[in-house]
Motif scaffolding. Structure first.
Motif, PDB file in Angstrom:
ATOM      1  N   ALA A 140       0.841  -1.208   0.000  1.00 25.78           N
ATOM      2  CA  ALA A 140       0.000   0.000   0.000  1.00 25.78           C
ATOM      3  C   ALA A 140       0.875   1.256   0.000  1.00 25.78           C
ATOM      4  CB  ALA A 140      -0.938  -0.016   1.208  1.00 25.78           C
ATOM      5  N   PHE A 158       2.226   1.753  -3.436  1.00 26.95           N
ATOM      6  CA  PHE A 158       1.150   2.279  -4.284  1.00 26.95           C
ATOM      7  C   PHE A 158       1.023   3.791  -4.114  1.00 26.95           C
ATOM      8  CE2 PHE A 158      -3.334   3.575  -4.568  1.00 26.95           C
ATOM      9  CZ  PHE A 158      -3.620   3.226  -5.880  1.00 26.95           C
ATOM     10  N   VAL A 159       1.052   4.253  -2.857  1.00 23.00           N
ATOM     11  CA  VAL A 159       0.931   5.689  -2.581  1.00 23.00           C
ATOM     12  C   VAL A 159       2.125   6.444  -3.176  1.00 23.00           C
ATOM     13  CG1 VAL A 159       0.964   7.443  -0.752  1.00 23.00           C
ATOM     14  CG2 VAL A 159      -0.521   5.425  -0.531  1.00 23.00           C
ATOM     15  N   GLY A 177       1.747   6.539  -6.874  1.00 23.99           N
ATOM     16  CA  GLY A 177       0.600   7.386  -7.219  1.00 23.99           C
ATOM     17  C   GLY A 177       0.903   8.863  -7.040  1.00 23.99           C
ATOM     18  N   GLU A 178       1.842   9.163  -6.168  1.00 27.23           N
ATOM     19  CA  GLU A 178       2.220  10.563  -5.938  1.00 27.23           C
ATOM     20  C   GLU A 178       3.399  10.986  -6.798  1.00 27.23           C
ATOM     21  OE1 GLU A 178       2.812  10.837  -1.700  1.00 27.23           O
ATOM     22  OE2 GLU A 178       0.755  11.545  -1.457  1.00 27.23           O
ATOM     23  N   ILE A 214      -3.980   7.066 -11.827  1.00 22.62           N
ATOM     24  CA  ILE A 214      -4.302   6.583 -10.487  1.00 22.62           C
ATOM     25  C   ILE A 214      -5.262   7.526  -9.777  1.00 22.62           C
ATOM     26  CG2 ILE A 214      -3.317   6.524  -8.149  1.00 22.62           C
ATOM     27  CD1 ILE A 214      -1.315   4.654  -8.904  1.00 22.62           C
ATOM     28  N   VAL A 262      -8.765   6.504  -4.423  1.00 22.37           N
ATOM     29  CA  VAL A 262      -8.138   5.398  -3.703  1.00 22.37           C
ATOM     30  C   VAL A 262      -6.782   5.841  -3.156  1.00 22.37           C
ATOM     31  CG1 VAL A 262      -7.177   3.073  -3.918  1.00 22.37           C
ATOM     32  CG2 VAL A 262      -9.289   3.648  -5.085  1.00 22.37           C
ATOM     33  N   LEU A 263      -6.121   6.713  -3.885  1.00 21.33           N
ATOM     34  CA  LEU A 263      -4.808   7.199  -3.454  1.00 21.33           C
ATOM     35  C   LEU A 263      -4.916   7.919  -2.104  1.00 21.33           C
ATOM     36  CD1 LEU A 263      -1.831   7.526  -4.160  1.00 21.33           C
ATOM     37  CD2 LEU A 263      -2.422   9.602  -5.420  1.00 21.33           C
ATOM     38  N   ALA A 311      -5.748   5.388   0.584  1.00 18.10           N
ATOM     39  CA  ALA A 311      -4.579   4.562   0.909  1.00 18.10           C
ATOM     40  C   ALA A 311      -3.632   5.328   1.827  1.00 18.10           C
ATOM     41  CB  ALA A 311      -3.858   4.137  -0.374  1.00 18.10           C
ATOM     42  N   LYS A 312      -3.510   6.638   1.592  1.00 16.93           N
ATOM     43  CA  LYS A 312      -2.676   7.462   2.476  1.00 16.93           C
ATOM     44  C   LYS A 312      -3.230   7.469   3.901  1.00 16.93           C
ATOM     45  CE  LYS A 312      -0.680  11.321   1.296  1.00 16.93           C
ATOM     46  NZ  LYS A 312      -0.344  12.651   0.712  1.00 16.93           N
TER      47      LYS A 312
END
Lengths: 167, 167
Positions: free
Chosen positions: A151, A154-155, A158-159, B22, B110-111, B114-115
């Protein structure tokens, strides 16, 4: 870690480029430190370790850090709910033993390891390296890969972080 | 779902395109069905529900599906280890109550969700919609977002699926 700037791709779509990029990220790039107890401890002490270290599973090891088993919160809760006295129970009774454990290795791709986590419905995988123990093959615990690691990755991706970190 | 083929980008790097992609994926695209118990149940029955449904946390609701609390495996294990009798304990004593609970909504990215999971060190978030209850604001439980949902999305994106599914 900033995203790469001024590096332009042509002729491929973004998703396939991302797929290539993800496939290069290895378990060792995102893994956590393993939390272990020895095979001679009690089930109670294994669960206490779980709380003290705030982890969802602990790995049970033989001398030399050789993987013997895994204890999850789910395993522990099931036994505790059943009314068993965890103080008197050896951790060997509580743990899921080798070879029933799904493992990963430092140089496996995170993508493959994440698939193992999903398909086997586990919260974490021991990261192991092969070693020889008295002529037999054994697995030394060198890390821990969790859904939290996935996770977090993923973050980061995604950032827009991760382009420099993992390539 | 196959990756988009024949759709070429120029002038941007793959990571920033992926970041854009994303950010468009919403909680409602990946969430699971919530597993709930009512506020009048026992702690024991809440934990039994957790095992029957094989989930890491159950949501405690008032009539109308209004979020009242969350019970995690970690909460339950701590209490069970302490020697308390879960049969005699109301779930209200075991649960983490509103407003201490971190939540998400169906249309949050979702991002972002998730954070929240990473930063608050929780395994799942209730997905809620705002409702009025006797003139007061309340939150109706409409879903469940877990680290498993995030890990599954990571695998789908890493395998080049998700381009059609979520865009």
């Amino acid at each position: 870690a900033r995203p790469k700037v001024g590096y332009y791709y042509t002729g491929k779509n973004a998703l396939s480029l991302f797929t290539e990029q993800i496939s290069r990220i290895k378990v060792q790039d995102v893994q956590s430190v393993p939390v272990v107890v020895t095979v001679v401890t009690s089930a109670y002490d294994a669960v206490v370790t779980m709380f003290l270290e705030d982890v969802g599973s602990v790995f049970v090891v033989e001398p030399g850090g050789i993987l013997a088993g895994v204890v999850s919160r789910k395993d522990a809760l099931k036994v505790a709910m059943g009314g068993s006295d965890l103080h008197k129970m050896p951790v060997k009774v509580l743990m899921t033993p080798v070879p029933k454990i799904i493992v990963t290795s430092p140089d496996e791709s995170v993508l493959m390891a994440a698939k193992k986590i999903i398909e086997n419905e586990v919260d974490s995988l021991p990261v192991v390296s092969p070693v020889s123990q008295g002529g037999n093959k054994a697995q030394e615990v060198v890390g821990r890969l969790t859904k939290t690691n996935i996770a977090r990755l993923f973050v980061e991706l995604g950032e827009g972080r991760g382009g420099n970190t993992y390539s």
